[in-house]
Write a protein that holds these residues in place. Structure first.
Motif, short mmCIF file in Angstrom:
data_model
loop_
_atom_site.label_atom_id
_atom_site.label_comp_id
_atom_site.label_asym_id
_atom_site.label_seq_id
_atom_site.Cartn_x
_atom_site.Cartn_y
_atom_site.Cartn_z
N VAL A 141 -50.94 24.65 -99.70
CA VAL A 141 -52.18 24.07 -100.23
C VAL A 141 -52.73 23.12 -99.18
O VAL A 141 -52.01 22.25 -98.69
N CYS A 142 -54.00 23.31 -98.82
CA CYS A 142 -54.60 22.43 -97.81
C CYS A 142 -55.35 21.30 -98.50
O CYS A 142 -56.07 21.53 -99.47
N SER A 191 -64.99 21.80 -88.94
CA SER A 191 -64.71 23.00 -89.76
C SER A 191 -63.84 23.99 -88.99
O SER A 191 -62.97 24.64 -89.58
N THR A 192 -64.03 24.09 -87.67
CA THR A 192 -63.21 25.02 -86.89
C THR A 192 -61.75 24.59 -86.91
O THR A 192 -60.85 25.42 -87.13
N SER A 193 -61.51 23.30 -86.68
CA SER A 193 -60.13 22.81 -86.69
C SER A 193 -59.51 22.98 -88.07
O SER A 193 -58.34 23.33 -88.21
N LEU A 194 -60.31 22.68 -89.11
CA LEU A 194 -59.83 22.83 -90.48
C LEU A 194 -59.43 24.29 -90.73
O LEU A 194 -58.33 24.57 -91.23
N SER A 195 -60.31 25.20 -90.35
CA SER A 195 -60.01 26.60 -90.63
C SER A 195 -58.82 27.10 -89.80
O SER A 195 -57.99 27.87 -90.30
N ILE A 254 -68.47 21.03 -94.73
CA ILE A 254 -67.53 21.40 -93.66
C ILE A 254 -66.49 22.38 -94.23
O ILE A 254 -66.14 23.38 -93.60
N ALA A 255 -66.04 22.08 -95.44
CA ALA A 255 -65.06 22.96 -96.09
C ALA A 255 -65.65 24.36 -96.29
O ALA A 255 -64.98 25.37 -96.03
N ASP A 256 -66.91 24.42 -96.73
CA ASP A 256 -67.56 25.73 -96.92
C ASP A 256 -67.59 26.51 -95.61
O ASP A 256 -67.30 27.71 -95.57
N SER A 290 -61.80 31.56 -93.29
CA SER A 290 -60.43 31.40 -93.78
C SER A 290 -60.21 32.24 -95.03
O SER A 290 -60.29 31.73 -96.15
N PRO A 291 -59.94 33.52 -94.84
CA PRO A 291 -59.88 34.44 -95.99
C PRO A 291 -58.75 34.17 -96.98
O PRO A 291 -58.81 34.67 -98.10
#
Ligand code: 7RM
Length: 634
Positions: A121-122, A154-158, A187-189, A195-196
């Motif tokens: 879970v992130c 968002s890139t780092s998150l994904s 950013i999450a969106d 991030s499938p």
């Protein structure tokens, strides 16, 4: 009861026992916790595979130790105090009973969304109690949390979501840090688009910002909680079941998913919290780190709660609404123990003593420092102005990989030396090695810091990449854990950390790999190659200096540099933006094609008197050109 050392001779005695009989030493400490089933084997290890198991066969749930265990005696005691970004907004206080209720409810929420033991879970959240509640709920159901610092792009998150194939993302509408607004949901969106694995996104409405919710995927935290039961039987976990993954930067490649497990991490964070800070019943403890870094995990959430402490979570920044914010915070909440980073101290030093005027800091008993070496000047300033000369400073050295503090004074017990992390904690067997891999003995030595025996809180692996765990930490020197730091041991055996000896830089206590910054810069259309190094920075500790090569003329180098800086901000996060970008004709490369970073580091430091041997360079004349260019932008 968890043992608490109360004198220097007791420390020395505990240290000796922890070395001669490590298993017996940690068994006694483990007794202080609640186990569903006792362990069978205290320690099983080797540093070659490597394999580290503590308390194998034991069954427990860390949240029963953080929460349930305290309900009988301290249900009405405050567990978490929350101080908002804006000091005029309302403070929140959450008691242990309320925390229990929230964590149980959220455990049920996660379970209803299909999260089961072992699922990832992130958590991408502001500094609000719900971030801690989400972590604890994961732990309660046996899910592995992966908290991503809310300053990441968002890139780092994904990237982080994808590496661990997280099923659920927990975030908020947005947050304010000082006056800066950050749209977390947006950013999450953007991250979820690439991030499938994310099936569900749970959104905590923190600031009432307008956001878009995707039907069937996105759910409102408060709505889900309103119908959730407050009872959730904790999942029985094995001592060595994973508790969390936390990404950190290394010298090369993508961030590493450091994996911590249940019992060892629990015992180690609880023991170090109680002993380093010498926490006393009823005291208010405040750690200003972000929950997205290991300091937040171990010393905002787990360590304090395991001890039944009151932990303060601060959403804001030291400079908002004014540079007296920390001091107001201490006065307002009567903080007893204050744990912050040297970069914050240096940033506040600039404002002198005026921000202290009229503020009562008499509640303070212990000060702490973490994240980077604290220079002597900052140490004295912190000691005199914040501690008024009578609070010890615990300079705590540790890493994401170590789970908890390894080298530190014990407050009011260990004699201090400014800028020294002093002595290893019980159970920590340090070794200082030279370049050739010889262990240096005695005092007055300098070398690379290693550890030669396991401690319960150490990382067990890198998520899905045990080979990399081995090569990053256990291959430089056979049978030693290599920290990546250099250190000096003085004539009294005191340790002073001198900083990283690899290509990791420490900017305001944020750990950044030079390779990650280079990769981001190289994405710029005009830049074909780059080399990034750290340089001394008065406030940040280290700044980022990038040397770049362009393959075509840009109409404005200034614009190009700004674009490249902005791009790094976009790819990694604002905290990783280079301070300086220098366009160069060529980089100093050896015949085998390796960039001689040593030379670039020296140039960035402004110390070019002795660049060492440059004879192996293909073209030694590039060095002079870079030197001239560096003077122009310094
Ligand atoms: C806790 C944390 C780890 C790196 C570590 C060091 C540096 C941390 C100190 C320090 C000197 C200290 N985890 N570091 N604490 N250097 N004195 N007291 O920061 O994984 O993010 O960073 O930070 O270089 O290797 S971390």
């Amino acid at each position: 009861m968890l043992p608490q050392i109360s004198s220097f001779s007791e420390y020395q005695d505990a240290y000796l026992r922890s070395i001669s009989q490590p298993e017996m030493f940690w068994e006694e400490i483990a007794q202080a916790f609640e186990w569903r089933k006792p362990w069978e084997q205290t320690l099983n290890w080797n540093f070659t595979e490597p394999k580290i198991e503590w308390f194998a066969g034991g069954k427990l749930n860390i949240t029963e130790n953080c929460i349930d265990r305290h309900l009988a005696n301290r249900g009405n005691q405050t567990a978490i105090i929350w101080e908002p970004n804006n000091p005029n907004d309302e403070v929140r206080k959450i008691t242990y009973s309320q925390l229990s209720e929230q964590v149980n409810k959220f455990s049920n929420v996660l379970q209803a969304k299909g999260v089961a033991k072992g699922d990832r879970v992130c958590i991408y959240m502001p500094m609000v109690p719900e971030a801690a509640i989400a972590m604890l709920a994961c732990a309660r159901i046996g899910a592995i949390h992966s908290v991503v610092f809310a300053g990441f792009s968002s890139t780092s998150l994904s990237d982080r979501i994808n590496d661990a194939a997280c099923k659920v993302l927990i975030t908020a509408d947005g947050m304010l840090r000082g006056e800066k607004k950050i749209d977390l949901k947006q950013i999450a969106d953007d991250a979820i688009k690439i991030s499938p694995s994310i099936e569900t996104c749970i959104v905590f409405d923190h600031k009432n910002f307008p956001i878009q919710m995707q039907n069937g995927r996105d759910f409102d935290w408060k709505e889900l909680m309103s119908t959730s039961s407050a009872i959730h039987e904790a999942t029985e976990m094995d001592s060595e079941d994973p508790l969390f993954i936390l990404y950190t930067s290394g010298s090369t490649g993508k961030p590493k998913g450091v994996l911590h497990t249940t019992a060892g991490y629990m015992i180690y964070t609880a023991y170090t919290f109680k002993n380093v800070f010498q926490y006393q019943e009823q005291e208010v403890f405040c750690c200003t780190a972000d929950i997205g870094w290991v300091t937040g995990h171990s010393y905002i959430v787990y360590g304090p709660l395991l001890n039944g402490a009151t932990t303060l979570m601060f959403e804001g920044i030291p400079s908002y609404p004014d540079p007296g914010r920390f001091w107001s915070l201490i006065e307002k909440h009567r903080i007893n123990i204050f744990y912050t980073a040297p970069t914050a101290i240096r940033a506040l030093e600039v404002f002198g003593t005026e921000p202290f005027e009229g503020k009562d800091l008499s509640s303070l008993r212990v000060l702490g420092s973490v994240g980077e070496p604290i220079n002597e000047e900052a140490w004295h300033w912190y000691h005199e102005n914040v501690g008024k000369g009578n609070c010890p400073i615990v300079d705590t050295w540790w890493q994401t990989e170590t789970g908890g503090i390894l080298i530190s004074p014990l407050a009011n017990i260990t004699p201090l030396k400014p800028a020294f992390a002093t002595l290893p904690l019980p159970g920590v067997q340090l070794a200082i090695l030279d370049e050739k891999g010889n262990e240096l003995h005695g005092n007055s030595i300098e070398g690379n810091l290693c550890i030669k025996f396991p401690w319960p809180g150490m990382a067990r692996s890198l998520y899905n990449d045990h080979e990399r765990f081995k090569s990053a930490y256990f291959s430089t020197y056979a049978n030693y854990y290599f920290t990546g730091d250099g250190c000096k041991k003085d004539e009294d055996g005191y340790i002073r950390i001198t900083g990283r000896v690899d290509d990791v830089i420490n900017v305001s206590g944020h750990r950044i790999g030079t390779g990650e910054v280079e990769d981001a810069i190289n994405e710029h259309g005009y830049i074909i190659e780059s080399a990034v190094v750290g340089f001394p920075h008065d406030i940040k500790g280290q700044g980022i200096w990038a040397f770049v090569i362009c393959d075509r003329e840009h109409h404005s180098y200034e614009e190009l540099c700004n674009e490249a800086k902005a791009h790094v901000g976009k790819v990694i996060g604002a905290f990783a933006r280079p301070d300086r970008i220098q366009v160069v004709k060529a980089l100093p490369k050896t015949r085998s094609g390796k960039i001689m970073r040593r030379i670039l580091r020296k140039i960035a430091e402004g110390d070019t008197s002795n660049l060492g041997d440059t004879s192996t360079l293909i073209d030694p004349s590039v060095v002079d050109l870079i030197k001239i260019g560096a003077e122009e932008i310094r």
